[in-house]
Design an enzyme around this catalytic site. Structure first.
Site, short mmCIF file in Angstrom:
data_model
loop_
_atom_site.label_atom_id
_atom_site.label_comp_id
_atom_site.label_asym_id
_atom_site.label_seq_id
_atom_site.Cartn_x
_atom_site.Cartn_y
_atom_site.Cartn_z
CG ASN A 151 -9.16 8.76 -4.80
OD1 ASN A 151 -8.25 8.66 -5.62
ND2 ASN A 151 -10.14 9.66 -4.92
CG ASP A 159 -8.51 18.98 -12.19
OD1 ASP A 159 -7.68 18.99 -11.26
OD2 ASP A 159 -9.74 19.10 -11.99
CD GLU A 203 -10.91 12.64 -7.64
OE1 GLU A 203 -11.03 13.87 -7.41
OE2 GLU A 203 -11.35 11.77 -6.88
CD GLU A 213 -11.45 14.43 -0.91
OE1 GLU A 213 -12.31 14.94 -0.17
OE2 GLU A 213 -11.21 14.86 -2.05
CG HIS A 228 -8.08 17.62 -8.08
ND1 HIS A 228 -8.80 17.55 -9.26
CD2 HIS A 228 -8.65 16.71 -7.25
CE1 HIS A 228 -9.77 16.64 -9.12
NE2 HIS A 228 -9.69 16.11 -7.92
#
Ligand code: XIL
Length: 445
Positions: free
Chosen positions: A209, A277, A275, A168, A246
């Site tokens: 990432n 979701d 990650e 990030e 996400h």
């Protein structure tokens, strides 16, 4: 153009036939030759993903490893593990120079005992920092960053499939860097981190990432793309880009995610969904994301950010594949079906960049009443990942000259070089079925 990841099925088939002929002419018992196991649908996310040489992972929260409902699902379904918080800066170096690996080790040990690989998450991040680090700046902070990378990577050397070296680092809404204490040490902090990481564990893939980089039209995506392109051009060591994925109202899934994955892969890096979701877990969105990964040969695998909805960091969104009772949601079935719809073997697309393909061929080894050995020879690359899938009810019982992990059922093995070259072996307990396994080979870098 997608670099080639090949499973040379015709070659393998030919070798199987030659092997059978050789075995017969040597007067040995006939070996049943069939090449169908990869056509058998996987019954778990991990085995379904392995059909095309990919992994399917989950974030694991160490505090839940004592919950049998949790470990039963996690152990059964996934073949890659990311510690959710336990490898972050505040967890691993709570005081400067004093490393603590207790919580992370529990997860890594659990993963290894259950035949799973581990993604390391994360070495350098603007968040999750211990107090002492937050008060540093300039060259002292730079040095602390490098020392941290060295300390953590030395502890896990050789045991991590891929590290999120930097997490990030870009700002939302622009192509610019995010302001952080690391950023204030100078623009080159990211490449310094990657160079240190390569030296610390040359076997680990090194990933950048981030989130909100899935939509190709977003400025943040373009900012990260430009950085990766620049790194590849200047030889800064980077092997992969992780797309957190996400998906929710403010950052919805868009079908151009596939374009994003393709474009990054074309820079010469692997891409991973790290990650995943999705708010409300719509089955169609999950299936689309899986389809996007399967469409890109360099998309290595998918990790969901938790097991059951209540395990999620945003549990009120019920964004995962299992509900609070541990039951499979419609999204689970959609993901499993999408994985099983993949053509077995990493999708080979012909006429691609040379030098990135590999082939694994099998030849007969020793035989015993209850088991047999095979020799595996890899050609085309010295840095490879071979996935071997056994027909029912055969089981892997041993390997040699290779670094291998397998699922608890011992039916799917992932093997990588262990320094003994490209010829290695496996022993299989046949339980009455002497059909040889199928293998696929993928060049790792
Ligand atoms: C999250 C964890 O899931 C939470 O438990 C924790 O409180 C905060 O971090 N991007 C990342 C992950 O890279 O490390 C974050 O994980 C989620 C967003």
């Amino acid at each position: 153009m997608e670099p080639l990841k090949v499973m040379a099925r015709p070659v393998i088939r030919r070798m199987l036939v030659l092997g059978a002929v050789a075995a017969l002419s040597m007067g040995l018992a006939a070996i049943a030759i069939a090449d169908t196991s990869a056509d058998t649908p996987g019954t778990t996310l991990g085995t379904a993903a392995a059909r095309s040489g990919r992994y399917f992972g989950t974030a694991i929260n160490g505090s839940k490893l004592g919950d049998p409902a949790y470990t039963t699902i996690a152990g059964r379904e996934f073949d890659m593990v990311t510690p959710e918080n336990e490898m972050k800066l505040d967890a691993t170096e709570p005081r400067q120079g004093q490393f603590v690996f207790t919580s992370a080790d529990r997860i890594v040990d659990w993963a290894v005992q259950n035949g799973k690989r581990v993604r390391g998450h994360t070495l350098v991040w603007h968040s999750g920092q211990p107090q002492w680090l937050q008060s540093l700046s300039g060259s002292a902070l730079r040095q602390a960053m490098v020392d941290h990378i060295n300390g953590v990577m030395a502890h896990y050397k050789g045991r991590i499939y891929a590290w999120d070296v930097v997490d990030e680092a870009f700002a939302d809404g622009t192509g610019a860097r995010r302001d952080s204490n690391f950023q204030r040490t100078g623009d080159d902090w990211i490449e310094v981190a990657f160079r240190a990481a390569r030296a610390a564990d040359p076997a680990a893939k090194l990933c950048y990432n981030d989130y909100n980089i899935e939509n190709w039209t977003w400025a943040k995506t373009q900012g990260v793309y430009a950085m990766v392109k620049d790194f590849k051009q200047r030889g800064v060591p980077i092997d992969c880009v992780g797309f957190q994925s996400h998906f929710a109202g403010g950052s919805p899934y868009d079908a151009n995610f596939r374009t994003t994955l393709q474009n990054f892969a074309a820079l010469g890096v692997d891409v991973q969904i790290t990650e995943l979701d999705v708010q409300g877990a719509p089955a169609a969105t999950y299936a689309a994301v899986v389809g996007d990964c399967l469409a890109v040969p360099r998309c290595d695998g998918i990790t969901v950010w938790g097991v059951r909805d209540p395990d999620s960091w945003r549990s009120s969104d019920t964004p995962l594949l299992f509900d609070g009772d541990g039951d499979k949601k419609p999204a689970y079935t959609a993901v499993l079906d999408a994985l099983n719809a993949a053509v077995p073997g990493p999708s080979p697309s012909p006429a691609q960049s040379p030098g990135r393909s590999c082939t694994a061929t099998l030849s007969a080894g020793a035989k015993w009443p209850d088991r047999y050995s095979l020799r595996v020879t890899v050609t085309g690359s010295d840095d490879w990942v071979v996935t071997m899938t056994l027909p029912h009810p055969e089981k892997i019982i041993a390997t040699w000259n290779v670094s291998a992990t397998w699922n608890p059922a011992r039916t799917v093995m992932t093997a990588r070089p262990d320094g003994h070259g490209n010829t290695w072996g496996v022993t299989i307990k046949h339980h009455g079925n002497r059909t040889w396994p199928t293998v696929s080979c993928r060049a790792a870098r």
